[in-house]
Design an enzyme around this catalytic site. Structure first.
Site, PDB file in Angstrom:
ATOM      1  N   SER A   1     -23.301   0.523  -2.844  1.00 15.30           N
ATOM      2  CA  SER A   1     -22.420  -0.199  -1.980  1.00 15.30           C
ATOM      3  C   SER A   1     -21.599   0.989  -1.516  1.00 15.30           C
ATOM      4  CB  SER A   1     -21.530  -0.938  -2.939  1.00 15.30           C
ATOM      5  OG  SER A   1     -22.353  -2.067  -3.464  1.00 15.30           O
TER       6      SER A   1
ATOM      7  N   LYS B   1     -18.872  -9.203 -13.904  1.00 17.07           N
ATOM      8  CA  LYS B   1     -18.915 -10.393 -13.052  1.00 17.07           C
ATOM      9  C   LYS B   1     -18.229 -11.760 -13.607  1.00 17.07           C
ATOM     10  CE  LYS B   1     -22.583  -8.952  -9.737  1.00 17.07           C
ATOM     11  NZ  LYS B   1     -23.656  -9.289  -9.002  1.00 17.07           N
TER      12      LYS B   1
ATOM     13  N   ASN C   1     -17.858 -11.236  -7.509  1.00 18.88           N
ATOM     14  CA  ASN C   1     -18.522  -9.975  -7.240  1.00 18.88           C
ATOM     15  C   ASN C   1     -17.727  -9.404  -6.150  1.00 18.88           C
ATOM     16  OD1 ASN C   1     -19.260 -11.453  -4.808  1.00 18.88           O
ATOM     17  ND2 ASN C   1     -21.025 -10.415  -4.447  1.00 18.88           N
TER      18      ASN C   1
ATOM     19  N   ASP D   1     -22.975 -13.439  -3.423  1.00 23.19           N
ATOM     20  CA  ASP D   1     -24.172 -12.987  -3.858  1.00 23.19           C
ATOM     21  C   ASP D   1     -25.096 -14.167  -3.416  1.00 23.19           C
ATOM     22  OD1 ASP D   1     -24.332 -10.579  -5.001  1.00 23.19           O
ATOM     23  OD2 ASP D   1     -23.931 -11.381  -7.263  1.00 23.19           O
TER      24      ASP D   1
ATOM     25  N   ALA E   1     -32.190 -16.996 -15.324  1.00 21.55           N
ATOM     26  CA  ALA E   1     -31.069 -17.965 -15.631  1.00 21.55           C
ATOM     27  C   ALA E   1     -29.827 -17.075 -15.685  1.00 21.55           C
ATOM     28  CB  ALA E   1     -31.122 -18.952 -16.679  1.00 21.55           C
ATOM     29  N   GLY E   2     -29.802 -15.877 -15.418  1.00 22.67           N
ATOM     30  CA  GLY E   2     -28.443 -15.004 -15.556  1.00 22.67           C
ATOM     31  C   GLY E   2     -27.358 -15.080 -14.514  1.00 22.67           C
TER      32      GLY E   2
ATOM     33  N   ALA F   1     -27.214 -13.624 -11.571  1.00 27.14           N
ATOM     34  CA  ALA F   1     -27.627 -13.897 -10.083  1.00 27.14           C
ATOM     35  C   ALA F   1     -28.419 -14.806  -9.804  1.00 27.14           C
ATOM     36  CB  ALA F   1     -28.764 -12.513 -10.077  1.00 27.14           C
TER      37      ALA F   1
ATOM     38  N   TYR G   1     -34.393  -4.659  -5.831  1.00 22.31           N
ATOM     39  CA  TYR G   1     -34.914  -4.081  -4.868  1.00 22.31           C
ATOM     40  C   TYR G   1     -35.037  -2.443  -5.016  1.00 22.31           C
ATOM     41  CZ  TYR G   1     -29.894  -3.166  -5.543  1.00 22.31           C
ATOM     42  OH  TYR G   1     -28.390  -2.972  -6.456  1.00 22.31           O
TER      43      TYR G   1
HETATM   44  P1  NAP Z   1     -28.070 -10.924 -16.253  1.00 19.15           P
HETATM   45  O1  NAP Z   1     -27.284 -11.751 -16.000  1.00 19.15           O
HETATM   46  O2  NAP Z   1     -28.071  -9.657 -17.318  1.00 19.15           O
HETATM   47  O3  NAP Z   1     -29.746 -11.670 -16.229  1.00 19.15           O
HETATM   48  C1  NAP Z   1     -30.941 -11.011 -16.657  1.00 19.15           C
HETATM   49  C2  NAP Z   1     -31.968 -12.136 -16.553  1.00 19.15           C
HETATM   50  O4  NAP Z   1     -33.381 -11.181 -16.676  1.00 19.15           O
HETATM   51  C3  NAP Z   1     -32.041 -12.990 -17.598  1.00 19.15           C
HETATM   52  O5  NAP Z   1     -32.591 -14.404 -17.052  1.00 19.15           O
HETATM   53  C4  NAP Z   1     -32.879 -12.453 -18.556  1.00 19.15           C
HETATM   54  O6  NAP Z   1     -33.675 -13.476 -19.476  1.00 19.15           O
HETATM   55  C5  NAP Z   1     -33.949 -11.998 -17.838  1.00 19.15           C
HETATM   56  N1  NAP Z   1     -34.859 -10.823 -18.509  1.00 19.15           N
HETATM   57  C6  NAP Z   1     -34.554  -9.758 -18.607  1.00 19.15           C
HETATM   58  N2  NAP Z   1     -35.254  -9.006 -19.269  1.00 19.15           N
HETATM   59  C7  NAP Z   1     -36.502  -9.822 -19.478  1.00 19.15           C
HETATM   60  C8  NAP Z   1     -37.748  -9.593 -19.983  1.00 19.15           C
HETATM   61  N3  NAP Z   1     -38.111  -8.806 -20.452  1.00 19.15           N
HETATM   62  N4  NAP Z   1     -38.676 -10.966 -19.800  1.00 19.15           N
HETATM   63  C9  NAP Z   1     -38.175 -11.835 -19.255  1.00 19.15           C
HETATM   64  N5  NAP Z   1     -36.944 -12.217 -18.711  1.00 19.15           N
HETATM   65  C10 NAP Z   1     -36.117 -11.112 -18.796  1.00 19.15           C
HETATM   66  O7  NAP Z   1     -28.294 -10.024 -14.737  1.00 19.15           O
HETATM   67  P2  NAP Z   1     -28.323 -10.604 -13.240  1.00 19.15           P
HETATM   68  O8  NAP Z   1     -26.962 -10.051 -12.848  1.00 19.15           O
HETATM   69  O9  NAP Z   1     -28.510 -11.813 -13.262  1.00 19.15           O
HETATM   70  O10 NAP Z   1     -29.222  -9.678 -12.481  1.00 19.15           O
HETATM   71  C11 NAP Z   1     -30.707 -10.108 -12.513  1.00 19.15           C
HETATM   72  C12 NAP Z   1     -31.394  -9.167 -11.470  1.00 19.15           C
HETATM   73  O11 NAP Z   1     -30.906  -9.486 -10.119  1.00 19.15           O
HETATM   74  C13 NAP Z   1     -31.135  -7.530 -11.665  1.00 19.15           C
HETATM   75  O12 NAP Z   1     -32.197  -6.979 -11.571  1.00 19.15           O
HETATM   76  C14 NAP Z   1     -30.026  -7.229 -10.603  1.00 19.15           C
HETATM   77  O13 NAP Z   1     -29.980  -5.969 -10.101  1.00 19.15           O
HETATM   78  C15 NAP Z   1     -30.631  -8.319  -9.556  1.00 19.15           C
HETATM   79  N6  NAP Z   1     -29.554  -8.575  -8.606  1.00 19.15           N
HETATM   80  C16 NAP Z   1     -29.717  -8.398  -7.187  1.00 19.15           C
HETATM   81  C17 NAP Z   1     -28.856  -8.672  -6.386  1.00 19.15           C
HETATM   82  C18 NAP Z   1     -29.216  -8.430  -4.989  1.00 19.15           C
HETATM   83  O14 NAP Z   1     -28.070  -8.356  -4.031  1.00 19.15           O
HETATM   84  N7  NAP Z   1     -30.237  -8.216  -4.492  1.00 19.15           N
HETATM   85  C19 NAP Z   1     -27.800  -9.255  -6.648  1.00 19.15           C
HETATM   86  C20 NAP Z   1     -27.372  -9.543  -7.998  1.00 19.15           C
HETATM   87  C21 NAP Z   1     -28.256  -9.141  -8.893  1.00 19.15           C
HETATM   88  P3  NAP Z   1     -32.685 -13.896 -20.870  1.00 19.15           P
HETATM   89  O15 NAP Z   1     -31.638 -14.876 -20.496  1.00 19.15           O
HETATM   90  O16 NAP Z   1     -34.261 -14.634 -21.718  1.00 19.15           O
HETATM   91  O17 NAP Z   1     -32.403 -12.548 -21.562  1.00 19.15           O
END
Ligand code: NAP
Length: 283
Positions: free
Chosen positions: A22, A71, A92, A107, A132-133, A135, A226
């Site tokens: 960012s 967040k 965010n 987002d 289901a996090g 994002a 990404y």
């Molecule tokens: P988060 O709230 O920590 O959620 C993580 C998610 O990934 C949960 O659904 C988790 O499942 C799953 N996960 C993690 N390790 C896993 C594994 N080994 N096998 C299966 N599922 C797994 O994180 P978040 O903020 O949602 O971010 C998720 C991704 O989106 C990250 O890579 C982040 O960089 C990306 N993102 C990108 C943008 C963008 O602008 N492009 C914006 C936001 C986020 P469980 O619930 O079962 O643990």
């Protein structure tokens, strides 16, 4: 702003936050528009979060992005939270206005804007989301507002997916949501759009989320990850003839929306995109 005034102060709040792209994107935008402002990394430990927020205005901070792990936690600490951010349960973007901290969520909007830029219309589409996090929640709520035919969600922790789907149903009773207990149960072969909203794929030894047999030509595949630019998930999808996109476009658009909230200026897309590409090439 007069030339002698102190430059405005912006940044990204997280812990850790040093990897963030960012600063490159926003600094380029400020510089291009001639806005005297600096965009910094605010790496704040959990035990320092309250003090950071209390002092933000006095320190001259005009706004900041929020990233992992704050967040969700930050919501209860703000003076105002936009309806969208409250719905999603995550913020965010924070704008400091007359000493008050105002929270927004860009987002999901960023994700939808990137889909649109790629000519992908979610209306009446069958969409599968893995994750289901935070994002995933942003993406699902924005997709629900776009009236898909069906939105199916699978997550490793099934209870989290069930909770998300219940929440979505409550707010969008006319949309068909489905919680899938496995990747198989998502019915990817019958879908138009498949989205990875997990963090799987960031590390080279991460598991393969979706077996090759599920991908089909005509499926649009989006990975929110990404870095790396081409995950195993996208590579496999491309190998099966799918159109694909990584999350860099979402990152760009969410940043553009944040920039506009802070400054009221139209964000310079090409400048921000070029800065992002340069930063990621160096990362
Ligand atoms: P988060 O709230 O920590 O959620 C993580 C998610 O990934 C949960 O659904 C988790 O499942 C799953 N996960 C993690 N390790 C896993 C594994 N080994 N096998 C299966 N599922 C797994 O994180 P978040 O903020 O949602 O971010 C998720 C991704 O989106 C990250 O890579 C982040 O960089 C990306 N993102 C990108 C943008 C963008 O602008 N492009 C914006 C936001 C986020 P469980 O619930 O079962 O643990």
């Amino acid at each position: 702003m007069e030339a002698h005034e102190t430059p405005a102060l912006y940044g990204v709040l997280g812990y850790p936050a040093s990897h963030s792209l960012s600063p490159a994107m926003h600094q380029a935008a400020f510089d291009h528009l001639g806005i005297r402002a600096g965009y910094h990394i605010f790496e704040v430990r959990p035990d320092e979060l309250n003090a950071f927020l209390t002092d933000a205005s006095a320190r001259g901070i005009s706004g900041f992005n929020v990233t992992i792990p704050y967040k969700e936690q930050i919501i209860s600490l703000l003076d105002y939270v936009s309806p969208d951010a409250r719905l999603v349960g995550a913020v965010n973007t924070v704008k400091v206005r007359s000493g008050r901290l105002e929270g927004f969520s860009t987002d999901g909007q960023g994700f939808i804007a990137d889909l649109a830029a790629r000519g992908v219309d979610p209306v009446k589409k069958k969409i599968c989301v893995i994750g289901a996090g935070g994002a995933s929640r942003s993406v699902c709520f924005s997709l629900a507002q776009s009236a898909p035919r069906e939105l199916a969600v699978f997550n490793r922790d099934i209870r989290k997916a069930a909770h998300l789907v219940d929440h979505l149903r409550e707010h969008f009773p006319s949309i068909a949501f489905r919680q899938a207990d496995s990747v198989d149960a998502l019915d990817i072969p019958g879908a138009d759009i498949l989205i990875n909203a997990t963090s799987v794929g960031m590390k080279s030894d991460d598991p393969q989320l979706v077996e090759e047999r599920f991908f089909h030509e005509g499926l649009f595949v989006y990975d929110l990850v990404y870095a790396p630019a081409r995950t195993k998930f996208l590579e496999t999808a491309e190998g099966k003839g799918c159109r694909t996109a990584n999350g860099l476009g979402m990152l760009l658009f969410q940043g553009m929306f944040s920039f506009e909230i802070w400054t009221g200026h139209k964000p310079p897309k090409e400048i921000m995109e070029a800065a992002l590409n340069r930063a990621i090439a160096k990362a």
